[in-house]
Design a protein around this motif. Structure first.
Motif, PDB file in Angstrom:
ATOM      1  N   LEU A 121       1.049  -1.401  -0.003  1.00 34.35           N
ATOM      2  CA  LEU A 121      -0.008   0.029  -0.204  1.00 34.35           C
ATOM      3  C   LEU A 121       0.828   1.249   0.034  1.00 34.35           C
ATOM      4  O   LEU A 121       0.230   2.315  -0.227  1.00 34.35           O
ATOM      5  N   GLY A 122       2.274   1.126   0.128  1.00 28.80           N
ATOM      6  CA  GLY A 122       3.095   2.453   0.251  1.00 28.80           C
ATOM      7  C   GLY A 122       2.521   3.245   1.823  1.00 28.80           C
ATOM      8  O   GLY A 122       2.592   2.515   2.845  1.00 28.80           O
ATOM      9  N   PHE A 123       2.428   4.446   1.439  1.00 28.59           N
ATOM     10  CA  PHE A 123       2.276   5.265   2.557  1.00 28.59           C
ATOM     11  C   PHE A 123       0.949   5.368   3.024  1.00 28.59           C
ATOM     12  O   PHE A 123       0.258   6.469   3.246  1.00 28.59           O
ATOM     13  N   VAL A 124       0.308   4.110   3.389  1.00 25.65           N
ATOM     14  CA  VAL A 124      -1.007   4.283   3.850  1.00 25.65           C
ATOM     15  C   VAL A 124      -0.792   3.806   5.458  1.00 25.65           C
ATOM     16  O   VAL A 124      -0.165   2.861   5.681  1.00 25.65           O
ATOM     17  N   GLY A 125      -1.455   4.601   6.255  1.00 25.64           N
ATOM     18  CA  GLY A 125      -1.257   4.549   7.648  1.00 25.64           C
ATOM     19  C   GLY A 125      -2.279   3.899   8.476  1.00 25.64           C
ATOM     20  O   GLY A 125      -3.638   3.964   7.883  1.00 25.64           O
ATOM     21  N   GLU A 126      -2.071   3.383   9.664  1.00 20.29           N
ATOM     22  CA  GLU A 126      -3.091   2.933  10.588  1.00 20.29           C
ATOM     23  C   GLU A 126      -2.921   3.564  12.022  1.00 20.29           C
ATOM     24  O   GLU A 126      -1.936   4.070  12.102  1.00 20.29           O
ATOM     25  N   VAL A 127      -4.041   3.964  12.421  1.00 23.87           N
ATOM     26  CA  VAL A 127      -4.115   4.953  13.604  1.00 23.87           C
ATOM     27  C   VAL A 127      -3.464   3.999  15.029  1.00 23.87           C
ATOM     28  O   VAL A 127      -4.121   3.079  15.076  1.00 23.87           O
ATOM     29  N   GLU A 128      -2.482   4.612  15.541  1.00 22.37           N
ATOM     30  CA  GLU A 128      -1.934   4.135  16.689  1.00 22.37           C
ATOM     31  C   GLU A 128      -2.524   4.851  17.926  1.00 22.37           C
ATOM     32  O   GLU A 128      -2.915   4.319  18.881  1.00 22.37           O
ATOM     33  N   LYS A 129      -2.562   6.101  17.811  1.00 19.10           N
ATOM     34  CA  LYS A 129      -2.805   7.078  18.975  1.00 19.10           C
ATOM     35  C   LYS A 129      -3.621   8.212  18.492  1.00 19.10           C
ATOM     36  O   LYS A 129      -3.089   8.893  17.683  1.00 19.10           O
ATOM     37  N   VAL A 130      -4.471   8.901  19.165  1.00 19.49           N
ATOM     38  CA  VAL A 130      -4.840  10.224  19.060  1.00 19.49           C
ATOM     39  C   VAL A 130      -4.687  11.208  20.127  1.00 19.49           C
ATOM     40  O   VAL A 130      -4.635  10.755  21.105  1.00 19.49           O
ATOM     41  N   ASN A 131      -4.245  12.271  19.676  1.00 21.15           N
ATOM     42  CA  ASN A 131      -3.785  13.247  20.890  1.00 21.15           C
ATOM     43  C   ASN A 131      -5.240  14.036  21.528  1.00 21.15           C
ATOM     44  O   ASN A 131      -5.620  14.948  21.031  1.00 21.15           O
ATOM     45  N   VAL A 132      -5.721  13.407  22.401  1.00 17.06           N
ATOM     46  CA  VAL A 132      -6.891  13.427  22.903  1.00 17.06           C
ATOM     47  C   VAL A 132      -6.977  15.045  23.688  1.00 17.06           C
ATOM     48  O   VAL A 132      -8.001  15.942  23.729  1.00 17.06           O
ATOM     49  N   SER A 133      -5.727  15.085  24.351  1.00 16.27           N
ATOM     50  CA  SER A 133      -5.745  16.464  25.304  1.00 16.27           C
ATOM     51  C   SER A 133      -5.797  17.752  24.284  1.00 16.27           C
ATOM     52  O   SER A 133      -6.245  18.503  24.734  1.00 16.27           O
ATOM     53  N   PHE A 134      -5.279  17.662  23.174  1.00 16.08           N
ATOM     54  CA  PHE A 134      -5.280  18.602  22.254  1.00 16.08           C
ATOM     55  C   PHE A 134      -6.640  19.035  21.869  1.00 16.08           C
ATOM     56  O   PHE A 134      -7.268  19.983  21.759  1.00 16.08           O
ATOM     57  N   LEU A 135      -7.334  17.791  21.223  1.00 18.02           N
ATOM     58  CA  LEU A 135      -8.862  17.954  20.930  1.00 18.02           C
ATOM     59  C   LEU A 135      -9.587  18.582  22.041  1.00 18.02           C
ATOM     60  O   LEU A 135     -10.594  19.432  21.910  1.00 18.02           O
ATOM     61  N   GLU A 136      -9.494  17.806  23.450  1.00 19.50           N
ATOM     62  CA  GLU A 136     -10.293  18.510  24.421  1.00 19.50           C
ATOM     63  C   GLU A 136     -10.037  19.918  24.408  1.00 19.50           C
ATOM     64  O   GLU A 136     -11.078  20.769  24.968  1.00 19.50           O
ATOM     65  N   PHE A 137      -8.805  20.465  24.483  1.00  9.73           N
ATOM     66  CA  PHE A 137      -8.364  21.924  24.536  1.00  9.73           C
ATOM     67  C   PHE A 137      -9.402  22.756  23.584  1.00  9.73           C
ATOM     68  O   PHE A 137     -10.051  23.668  23.839  1.00  9.73           O
ATOM     69  N   LEU A 138      -9.222  22.050  22.256  1.00  7.78           N
ATOM     70  CA  LEU A 138      -9.996  23.123  20.930  1.00  7.78           C
ATOM     71  C   LEU A 138     -11.442  22.990  21.564  1.00  7.78           C
ATOM     72  O   LEU A 138     -12.263  23.983  21.431  1.00  7.78           O
ATOM     73  N   LEU A 139     -12.082  21.878  21.947  1.00  6.15           N
ATOM     74  CA  LEU A 139     -13.425  21.632  22.103  1.00  6.15           C
ATOM     75  C   LEU A 139     -13.825  22.506  23.361  1.00  6.15           C
ATOM     76  O   LEU A 139     -15.054  23.096  23.289  1.00  6.15           O
ATOM     77  N   SER A 140     -12.959  22.582  24.286  1.00 11.20           N
ATOM     78  CA  SER A 140     -13.326  23.500  25.503  1.00 11.20           C
ATOM     79  C   SER A 140     -13.428  24.901  25.196  1.00 11.20           C
ATOM     80  O   SER A 140     -13.780  25.832  25.821  1.00 11.20           O
ATOM     81  N   GLN A 141     -12.610  25.271  24.008  1.00 11.92           N
ATOM     82  CA  GLN A 141     -12.727  26.731  23.512  1.00 11.92           C
ATOM     83  C   GLN A 141     -13.916  27.171  22.630  1.00 11.92           C
ATOM     84  O   GLN A 141     -13.896  27.951  21.662  1.00 11.92           O
ATOM     85  N   ASN A 142     -14.777  25.973  22.625  1.00 13.98           N
ATOM     86  CA  ASN A 142     -15.931  26.304  21.685  1.00 13.98           C
ATOM     87  C   ASN A 142     -15.559  26.126  20.073  1.00 13.98           C
ATOM     88  O   ASN A 142     -16.481  26.368  19.471  1.00 13.98           O
ATOM     89  N   PHE A 143     -14.396  25.565  19.983  1.00 11.08           N
ATOM     90  CA  PHE A 143     -14.061  25.396  18.146  1.00 11.08           C
ATOM     91  C   PHE A 143     -14.668  23.721  17.731  1.00 11.08           C
ATOM     92  O   PHE A 143     -14.808  22.835  18.717  1.00 11.08           O
ATOM     93  N   VAL A 144     -15.321  23.876  16.609  1.00  9.00           N
ATOM     94  CA  VAL A 144     -15.282  22.665  15.995  1.00  9.00           C
ATOM     95  C   VAL A 144     -13.819  22.216  15.157  1.00  9.00           C
ATOM     96  O   VAL A 144     -13.566  22.893  14.398  1.00  9.00           O
ATOM     97  N   PRO A 145     -13.328  21.296  15.814  1.00  3.59           N
ATOM     98  CA  PRO A 145     -12.138  20.615  15.128  1.00  3.59           C
ATOM     99  C   PRO A 145     -12.511  20.060  13.690  1.00  3.59           C
ATOM    100  O   PRO A 145     -13.349  19.123  14.007  1.00  3.59           O
ATOM    101  N   VAL A 146     -11.821  20.440  12.667  1.00  2.00           N
ATOM    102  CA  VAL A 146     -12.115  19.873  11.281  1.00  2.00           C
ATOM    103  C   VAL A 146     -10.813  19.018  10.951  1.00  2.00           C
ATOM    104  O   VAL A 146      -9.755  19.897  10.520  1.00  2.00           O
ATOM    105  N   ILE A 147     -10.771  17.909  10.639  1.00  2.00           N
ATOM    106  CA  ILE A 147      -9.756  16.882  10.564  1.00  2.00           C
ATOM    107  C   ILE A 147      -9.478  16.384   9.248  1.00  2.00           C
ATOM    108  O   ILE A 147     -10.208  15.754   9.095  1.00  2.00           O
TER     109      ILE A 147
END
Length: 258
Positions: free
Chosen positions: A116-142
């Motif tokens: 597949l070349g540079f096709v990836g599988e997710v190992e970990k998500v930076n939850v604290s970063f997302l939680e910070f953005l959500l706490s500031q009322n943003f919608v993260p678009v990933i």
């Protein structure tokens, strides 16, 4: 406060209506925290064709050479991501566009370099970063570009990325936004399905084509991620029914016996 992760497929992005974005605003105003993960397959395909870069699919995943990866990142993290952010902002929803590389949001590993070349599988998500953005009322678009410990980037299937984000956030709902009203049988939208029913519908061919990876990602999120329900829903109109509930087909572990 409940969390909704919404996966918008590339085929529906151009068809998302004002009603769709207005319903997102309603959800936000009702107290929901919203995260969006998007694809962009059609635009990637068009750009590769215009640049005369060949690509192929292996088991439903785009084989991603370094040259293809550069285009995938340009389209997903650039063109498509910013279109979604702008539409949210126009609807009065504060939004911030990200790729999985930002703050190492999506840590990845190669799925199969040889095949597949540079096709990836997710190992970990930076939850604290997302939680910070959500706490500031943003919608993260990933955009689903991941990165490994050596800072190598990977193309990640958007369905899989959305399920991983939802699982990491312990989201209450994961929505797969498509261009159909839900999962249909004999022309009728099925309001709810158990995981066992989904497997049966795949076996008998009622669920087929591009819907299969969506529901398989849904089953993984339900079984392994502790998510309450997955919803397959149409993005051409409002996400909400007249009574304020979410439309579409709800997939749960087991249906309640009434």
């Amino acid at each position: 406060m409940e969390t909704i992760v919404i996966k918008c497929g590339g085929s529906i992005l151009a068809q998302l209506s004002d009603s769709f974005f207005n319903s997102l605003k309603e959800l936000k105003e009702s107290g929901y925290r919203v995260v969006i993960v998007h694809g962009g397959g059609p635009e990637i395909g068009q750009t590769l064709t215009s640049l005369k870069i060949e690509s192929e699919f292996v088991n439903g995943l785009r084989k991603t050479t370094k040259e293809v990866l550069d285009v995938v990142e340009m389209v997903l993290s650039g063109t498509v991501n910013k279109k979604v952010v702008i539409e949210l902002e126009k609807a009065g929803i504060p939004a911030v566009g990200l790729s999985g590389c930002d703050a190492q949001l999506i840590k990845a590993k190669p799925a199969d370099i040889e095949q597949l070349g540079f096709v990836g599988e997710v190992e970990k998500v930076n939850v604290s970063f997302l939680e910070f953005l959500l706490s500031q009322n943003f919608v993260p678009v990933i955009s689903p570009i991941g990165i490994d410990e050596k800072y190598t980037k990977y193309n990640i299937n958007a369905d899989t990325a959305a399920a991983s984000v939802a699982t990491a956030l312990k989201a209450n709902h994961l929505l797969f936004v498509t261009d159909v009203d839900g999962i249909k049988k004999d022309g009728e939208v099925l309001p709810s399905l158990s995981t066992d029913s989904v497997l049966t519908l795949i076996e008998e061919g009622t669920i087929y084509g591009g819907m299969i990876p969506k529901v398989k990602a849904a089953l993984t999120a339900l079984n392994d991620g502790g998510i309450n329900e997955i919803i397959v829903i149409n993005g051409k109109g409002s996400l909400l029914a007249m009574d304020g509930t979410l439309k579409g087909t709800k997939i749960v572990k087991e249906l309640e016996v009434v």
